[in-house]
Scaffold this motif. Sequence first.
Motif, PDB file in Angstrom:
ATOM      1  N   ILE A 184      -2.073  29.814   6.466  1.00 25.44           N
ATOM      2  CA  ILE A 184      -1.528  28.981   5.384  1.00 25.44           C
ATOM      3  C   ILE A 184      -1.990  29.497   4.029  1.00 25.44           C
ATOM      4  N   ARG A 185      -3.259  29.848   3.922  1.00 26.46           N
ATOM      5  CA  ARG A 185      -3.805  30.317   2.646  1.00 26.46           C
ATOM      6  C   ARG A 185      -3.175  31.626   2.202  1.00 26.46           C
ATOM      7  N   GLN A 186      -2.795  32.453   3.150  1.00 26.24           N
ATOM      8  CA  GLN A 186      -2.232  33.757   2.809  1.00 26.24           C
ATOM      9  C   GLN A 186      -0.704  33.751   2.726  1.00 26.24           C
ATOM     10  N   ASN A 187      -0.072  32.677   3.218  1.00 23.83           N
ATOM     11  CA  ASN A 187       1.394  32.662   3.262  1.00 23.83           C
ATOM     12  C   ASN A 187       1.959  31.310   2.841  1.00 23.83           C
ATOM     13  N   TYR A 188       1.284  30.631   1.944  1.00 19.93           N
ATOM     14  CA  TYR A 188       1.701  29.276   1.576  1.00 19.93           C
ATOM     15  C   TYR A 188       3.055  29.236   0.874  1.00 19.93           C
ATOM     16  N   ASP A 189       3.552  30.387   0.397  1.00 23.88           N
ATOM     17  CA  ASP A 189       4.852  30.424  -0.260  1.00 23.88           C
ATOM     18  C   ASP A 189       6.000  30.518   0.738  1.00 23.88           C
ATOM     19  N   GLU A 190       5.679  30.701   2.031  1.00 26.46           N
ATOM     20  CA  GLU A 190       6.710  30.824   3.060  1.00 26.46           C
ATOM     21  C   GLU A 190       7.020  29.451   3.666  1.00 26.46           C
ATOM     22  N   ASN A 191       8.046  29.420   4.494  1.00 28.16           N
ATOM     23  CA  ASN A 191       8.437  28.177   5.168  1.00 28.16           C
ATOM     24  C   ASN A 191       7.485  27.927   6.346  1.00 28.16           C
TER      25      ASN A 191
END
Length: 524
Positions: A422-429
């Motif tokens: 989540i911290r590394q990909n929070y901009d994704e769905n």
Amino acid sequence: MWKLIIVEDEPLVRRTIVGRINWQEHGFELVGEAGNGQEALELMKSYNPDLIITDIVMPLMDGIELLKEARTGGWDCRFLMLTCMNDFEFARQALDYGASGYLLKLSMDVKSLETALYKIKRELESRAEVRELQEKQSLYRYRDLYRSLWDHFYLREGRHPGLEDEMVAMPSFSLQHVFFCAFLHDNVEYCMEQARKIGFLGSDAMSGPSEWSTFTLDGITTVFGWSDRTMAWKAPVFGESDTSYAAVYAKPFSASELGKVWFEALLMLDRCWHDGRTGLVSVDARFGQPMASSAVIGHKVSSSTSHPFSALSWSHERELLLIFEQSKVEACKTILDLLWNEMKDLSIPVTFVKETTVRLDRLFARIVNHPGLPSAELTVAASSQRLKELFWQRIERYLQHKAASEEELTDHEEINKIIRFIRQNYDENITLKSMARYVAMEEHYVSRLFKSKVGENLINYVQHYRVEKAKVFLAESDLSVSDVGCSVGFSNDNYFIKIFKRVTGITPSVYRKRMESQEEPQHI
């Protein structure tokens, strides 16, 4: 030591005057002797003396004519006249033309000579103080001019950089001829030394009344010389100077052209800086291709950008900011290379590249709660490649600080794996289903396990994390509210505003205004 010339047509009298006292003990250095006014005038051209002790009645050119010539020629030296008993009318004329005093040759003794010298020394010291004050005033005056020109070259108000119709008006200085040498270096002493090595300072062709000044900003130092006359110029031969930095010089020209010539030199330094070139080159030279900066000047500028060039690279800046937040090291390096290549291809001026780098450096430090590193080494970087290397070293350091400061929130390996994702990909769905698939576990089990270990359900955690990242972008960047929401993973503006207000109690726009007001200085 004050420089002294003694003028007397009778050799015996002249030798008597020379040997009458110890001149150096009184602060004077005897630099020449002359037998008439014409000889004295030639010595004055060579030595520019501070004091002339001269007889009045002499052949070829008398003392009065010598005094007149000195004043007409612009010499500000003091005159002490020597006269006989029946020369008082001449002495009065000398005083009218500005002589400091006179002595009777027949009655002149050591005491009267010392008294006269003491008075003249006081005048010379007072003149020196006035000149020092004038030089300081001149220095500030020139610096104001340089800063006005510099700011006009790199307009900060959404207009195009360069020289426009409303070019800064040149002040009516008494010195109307100027020459300069601009260096990709911030050390003034070094630049002055290099200027001397290439023959820029102190040559016979540049003798005469002149004023020197420098201007340093963003790692660029320009040494200026001003003169009241048109000067002959012998350009230095390339290779004479062992400069390890790039430098662009301009031979003497009319001060009215300063803005155009200096701007051209700075454009050339921009190209040198991007290409890593060193050495000395004339502003009249070219590198075999048109100046790429001219293409940049015609670029359409967005009114929302902070300076004219920010629109050119903001897409890469935004990507760099996002992947830095997500601690993607290799992606950071890739985007940094793209950003640097774009600025090089467009020959973005050095000053803007450094401004961008310093701004991002400070932003990255704030994002990871690092106290920050001094920006001086960035602003003085002598080449584009060197600046990129320094900046990347800082990015790595900040990311290491970020990794070291992030603690594991739970004692469950799969939940920690989800949190890191989540911290590394929070901009994704991100959904419960996708995370259950990511750790190869059943959805309902992941949902119950996540809430028991973290204290809130997975979707709420994602939303809270996105809002925290949005707060950073709202406070530290110029991204629009819509762009901020998109950057942190919200699908549309309304949903972003709704969740942001639910978490913080205020809308994103109100939050940004509050952060801006907190940064404003408090006036008492």
